[in-house]
Design a protein around this motif. Structure first.
Motif, short mmCIF file in Angstrom:
data_model
loop_
_atom_site.label_atom_id
_atom_site.label_comp_id
_atom_site.label_asym_id
_atom_site.label_seq_id
_atom_site.Cartn_x
_atom_site.Cartn_y
_atom_site.Cartn_z
N ASN A 24 25.79 2.71 -46.67
CA ASN A 24 26.49 3.56 -47.62
C ASN A 24 26.68 4.97 -47.04
O ASN A 24 25.72 5.72 -46.94
N PRO A 25 27.89 5.33 -46.65
CA PRO A 25 28.10 6.63 -46.00
C PRO A 25 27.71 7.82 -46.87
O PRO A 25 27.33 8.87 -46.36
N GLU A 26 27.81 7.65 -48.18
CA GLU A 26 27.52 8.76 -49.08
C GLU A 26 26.03 8.98 -49.27
O GLU A 26 25.58 10.11 -49.45
N ASN A 108 36.42 2.03 -41.79
CA ASN A 108 36.05 2.69 -43.05
C ASN A 108 34.59 3.11 -43.04
O ASN A 108 34.23 4.13 -43.62
N GLY A 112 33.67 7.03 -42.95
CA GLY A 112 32.90 7.49 -44.10
C GLY A 112 31.76 8.41 -43.68
O GLY A 112 31.54 9.47 -44.28
N TYR A 115 33.13 11.74 -42.51
CA TYR A 115 33.55 12.62 -43.59
C TYR A 115 32.36 13.19 -44.36
O TYR A 115 32.25 14.41 -44.54
N TYR A 116 31.46 12.33 -44.81
CA TYR A 116 30.38 12.79 -45.68
C TYR A 116 29.35 13.65 -44.97
O TYR A 116 28.71 14.52 -45.59
N GLU A 121 38.01 14.70 -41.42
CA GLU A 121 38.94 13.68 -41.90
C GLU A 121 40.10 13.56 -40.91
O GLU A 121 41.03 14.35 -40.96
N TYR A 200 34.26 3.15 -47.91
CA TYR A 200 34.89 4.47 -47.96
C TYR A 200 36.37 4.28 -47.69
O TYR A 200 36.76 3.48 -46.84
N THR A 201 37.19 5.02 -48.43
CA THR A 201 38.64 4.96 -48.23
C THR A 201 39.15 6.33 -47.83
O THR A 201 39.12 7.26 -48.64
N PRO A 202 39.60 6.51 -46.59
CA PRO A 202 40.14 7.80 -46.17
C PRO A 202 41.32 8.22 -47.03
O PRO A 202 42.04 7.37 -47.58
#
Length: 327
Positions: A24-26, A108, A112, A115-116, A121, A200-202
């Motif tokens: 889970n990237p977040e 993805n 992810g 980004y996080y 991005e 994750y969706t860019p």
């Protein structure tokens, strides 16, 4: 890859891979990152360089035992040998700018974490797993299996540097096999699959969603289908008129399928799976009415078709067999 740079309007490709504490990237954290940057410098000369580093974890975060078994990385190792994220961010930013195409396998996931945790991005990206799924739909799309089909079996270490090198080779092979023009189709595209949905969706991603599980609906066998479509046929038509209408309907719906795919191939439209299903359904409607009229079952059609194909291509397809076919 020079021609690809020109086609995409980019100056370099950054092949990216993260090792992490989870999927889970977040909520999970990166433990290692590798980037292989391939491109042209300001003088038009090619370069190929690799950046890799372990990343320190926040206080209290540990690498799970199953991840350590997979990658060999331990909490103690990344915290003692790794860099602080504050050091990693500017180093990665220097490698990924607006004129860089980021390439990753299962992009993805890596995008992810990019980004996080790094706040980056990319404007351009490409996913080698997506390319594999769309061009080899019946094959396993894992990096290990895609690589093995191209170059032979190789043990995957699940370390960022090694995975980046494997991904770079796979990407380069896809360019050779598909060509620059075909590769343009895959830019900023991801597939969402039932067995592995996107984590994750860019912001700029075009997602081809294959997660709609039509098999949850009641099964429709041939007998029931024929009964259902019978109520919609015009009973006032003569036999000749009915056959004529069914033939024209079948050809018309086949044309709708061709027109839908023409727009994808030549007009820049996205693949609309739902639309294709509806058009194939309309073809099925007319085809089934015709077979019912002549008392032909689906089973005998399939059996006779396979018999013909075995006679035509006894050793599988070949151009020679196609030219010399007698059936």
């Amino acid at each position: 890859m020079t021609n690809l740079f020109e086609s995409f309007g980019i100056m370099g490709i950054a092949v990216l891979d993260f090792e992490t504490t989870g999927l889970n990237p977040e909520k999970d954290f990166p433990t290692e990152v590798a980037i292989r940057k391939i491109g042209m410098n300001m003088f038009g000369l090619p370069f190929d360089k690799t950046y890799t580093t372990k990343i320190k974890l926040p206080e209290g975060v540990e690498i799970p035992e199953n991840i350590t078994k997979l990658t060999g990385l331990t909490t103690e190792e990344v915290n003692s040998l790794g860099k602080d994220m504050t050091e990693v961010i500017p180093e990665v930013q220097a490698l990924i700018d607006d004129r860089t195409l980021v390439v990753a396998h299962n992009a993805n996931f890596d995008l992810g974490f990019l980004y996080y945790h790094l706040g980056i991005e990319p404007a351009h990206f490409m996913c080698t797993r997506t390319i594999s799924i769309l061009t080899e739909p019946d094959e396993n799309a894992s990096l290990k299996n895609v690589y093995a089909r191209m170059f032979g079996a190789k043990e995957q270490t699940h370390r960022a540097g090694d995975d980046v090198d494997m991904t770079a080779e796979v990407y380069d092979q896809f360019i050779k096999e598909l060509g620059n023009e075909a590769m343009l189709f895959f830019k900023n595209k991801l597939v969402n699959m039932p067995d592995r949905e996107l984590v994750y969706t860019p912001y700029n991603a075009i997602v081809l969603d294959f997660t709609i599980k039509y098999d949850r609906k009641p099964k429709m066998d041939e007998i029931r289908y024929r009964e259902e479509i019978e109520r919609t046929i015009n009973k006032d038509l003569s036999e000749k008129e009915k056959l004529s209408m069914l033939c024209m309907g079948l050809l018309g719906e086949a044309g709708e399928v061709v027109d839908t795919l023409k727009k994808v191939l030549y007009h820049g439209h996205e693949v609309d799976i739902d639309e294709l299903i509806l058009e194939f359904g309309d073809m099925k409607y007319y085809e089934t009415h015709l077979k019912k009229h002549f008392k032909i079952s689906d089973d005998i059609v399939r059996i006779r078709n396979i018999e013909k194909l075995y006679k035509r291509y006894p050793q599988g397809f070949s151009e020679e067999a196609s030219r010399n076919r007698t059936v």
